[in-house]
Write an enzyme that holds these catalytic residues in place. Structure first.
Site, PDB file in Angstrom:
ATOM      1  N   CYS A  81       0.829  -1.208   0.000  1.00  0.00           N
ATOM      2  CA  CYS A  81       0.000   0.000   0.000  1.00  0.00           C
ATOM      3  C   CYS A  81       0.872   1.271   0.000  1.00  0.00           C
ATOM      4  O   CYS A  81       1.469   1.583  -1.017  1.00  0.00           O
ATOM      5  CB  CYS A  81      -0.994  -0.057   1.153  1.00  0.00           C
ATOM      6  SG  CYS A  81      -2.433   0.980   0.858  1.00  0.00           S
ATOM      7  N   HIS A 180      -3.115  -5.454   1.710  1.00  0.00           N
ATOM      8  CA  HIS A 180      -2.453  -5.653   3.003  1.00  0.00           C
ATOM      9  C   HIS A 180      -2.554  -7.106   3.474  1.00  0.00           C
ATOM     10  O   HIS A 180      -3.399  -7.410   4.323  1.00  0.00           O
ATOM     11  CB  HIS A 180      -3.155  -4.806   4.069  1.00  0.00           C
ATOM     12  CG  HIS A 180      -3.046  -3.339   3.882  1.00  0.00           C
ATOM     13  ND1 HIS A 180      -2.061  -2.580   4.451  1.00  0.00           N
ATOM     14  CD2 HIS A 180      -3.820  -2.477   3.189  1.00  0.00           C
ATOM     15  CE1 HIS A 180      -2.222  -1.318   4.126  1.00  0.00           C
ATOM     16  NE2 HIS A 180      -3.282  -1.223   3.358  1.00  0.00           N
ATOM     17  N   GLU A 182      -0.793  -8.492   5.510  1.00  0.00           N
ATOM     18  CA  GLU A 182      -0.454  -8.526   6.948  1.00  0.00           C
ATOM     19  C   GLU A 182      -1.697  -8.376   7.833  1.00  0.00           C
ATOM     20  O   GLU A 182      -1.634  -8.637   9.029  1.00  0.00           O
ATOM     21  CB  GLU A 182       0.587  -7.438   7.281  1.00  0.00           C
ATOM     22  CG  GLU A 182       0.089  -5.998   7.284  1.00  0.00           C
ATOM     23  CD  GLU A 182      -0.019  -5.380   5.889  1.00  0.00           C
ATOM     24  OE1 GLU A 182       0.126  -6.109   4.881  1.00  0.00           O
ATOM     25  OE2 GLU A 182      -0.272  -4.160   5.818  1.00  0.00           O
TER      26      GLU A 182
HETATM   27  N1  GLN Z   1      -3.381   6.456   0.927  1.00  0.00           N
HETATM   28  C1  GLN Z   1      -2.147   6.087   1.576  1.00  0.00           C
HETATM   29  C2  GLN Z   1      -0.968   6.816   0.964  1.00  0.00           C
HETATM   30  O1  GLN Z   1      -1.134   7.614   0.093  1.00  0.00           O
HETATM   31  C3  GLN Z   1      -1.906   4.607   1.549  1.00  0.00           C
HETATM   32  C4  GLN Z   1      -2.931   3.892   2.392  1.00  0.00           C
HETATM   33  C5  GLN Z   1      -2.431   2.659   3.077  1.00  0.00           C
HETATM   34  O2  GLN Z   1      -1.218   2.392   3.134  1.00  0.00           O
HETATM   35  N2  GLN Z   1      -3.316   1.935   3.672  1.00  0.00           N
HETATM   36  O3  GLN Z   1       0.144   6.599   1.378  1.00  0.00           O
END
Ligand code: GLN
Length: 201
Positions: A81, A180, A182
């Site tokens: 992410c 994710h 995790e």
């Molecule tokens: N929107 C977040 C970002 O721009 C990422 C979101 C997340 O890691 N759950 O870093």
């Protein structure tokens, strides 16, 4: 322990969940906040969180040049992410001052799914990981809009409004997912990454 030493970048984000998942696959896990701690690891996970904040903290903690150098030297890194955003060469809808490690030759769109819905879940099949699709959890997640030659697409969304969007990639020793693993107790991606770290050691 005989397993590889894997660090989790512990500036911000869901550090604890990655530590638990990596411990679950037998890695010797360390949190990384200082350059000396980075020196001690064979691989690094960049967790989910907020890439704009993480970008600032990487500079404040003087980790940018050391991480850039380890990546150039072939250290395996897995970003989930926000971690995926930190590994991309190009970020759309980012903040102008945010900077990552530009390791994977791809364009990601930040908060891409969030235009329709903040968080959602979907099955995602990952090339090279047996046992059926992941139950992928997306939280204000990026997707990958474009990859250069040399980037392997490992997974795409298979249904719904974001069908066919790329959400898992690998380039050499660098691995990234929009979702994710995790958070769901499915350790297969962490095992895949630990194997990659072991092979690179
Ligand atoms: N929107 C977040 C970002 O721009 C990422 C979101 C997340 O890691 N759950 O870093």
């Amino acid at each position: 322990m005989g397993g590889p030493v894997i660090g989790v970048l512990a500036l911000q984000g869901d550090v604890r969940e990655h530590v638990a998942a990596l411990t679950g696959v037998g890695a010797d896990v360390r949190t990384v906040r200082r350059p000396a701690e980075l020196d001690a690891v064979d691989g690094l996970v960049i967790p989910g969180g907020e890439s704009t904040t993480m970008s600032k903290l990487v500079d404040i903690f003087a980790l940018r040049a050391p991480i850039d150098k380890r990546i150039a030297d072939g250290m395996p890194v897995y970003g989930s992410c926000a971690g995926m955003i930190m590994l991309a060469t190009e970020v759309l809808d980012g903040r102008p001052d945010q900077r990552g490690f530009a390791g994977i030759a791809m364009t990601v769109r930040r908060n891409a799914f969030g235009r329709q819905v903040d968080s959602f879940e979907a099955p995602v099949e990952i090339t090279g990981v047996d046992g059926g699709p992941f139950h992928a959890v997306f939280i204000r997640a990026p997707w990958v809009e474009r990859v250069d030659a040399g980037v392997e697409v490992l997974g795409r969304v298979t249904g719904g409004p974001a069908v066919d969007r790329i959400v898992a990639v690998r380039q050499g020793n660098l691995l990234a997912t929009s979702f994710h693993p995790e958070l769901t107790g499915d350790l297969r991606l962490h095992r895949y990454f630990a194997d990659l770290v072991e092979a690179a050691r």
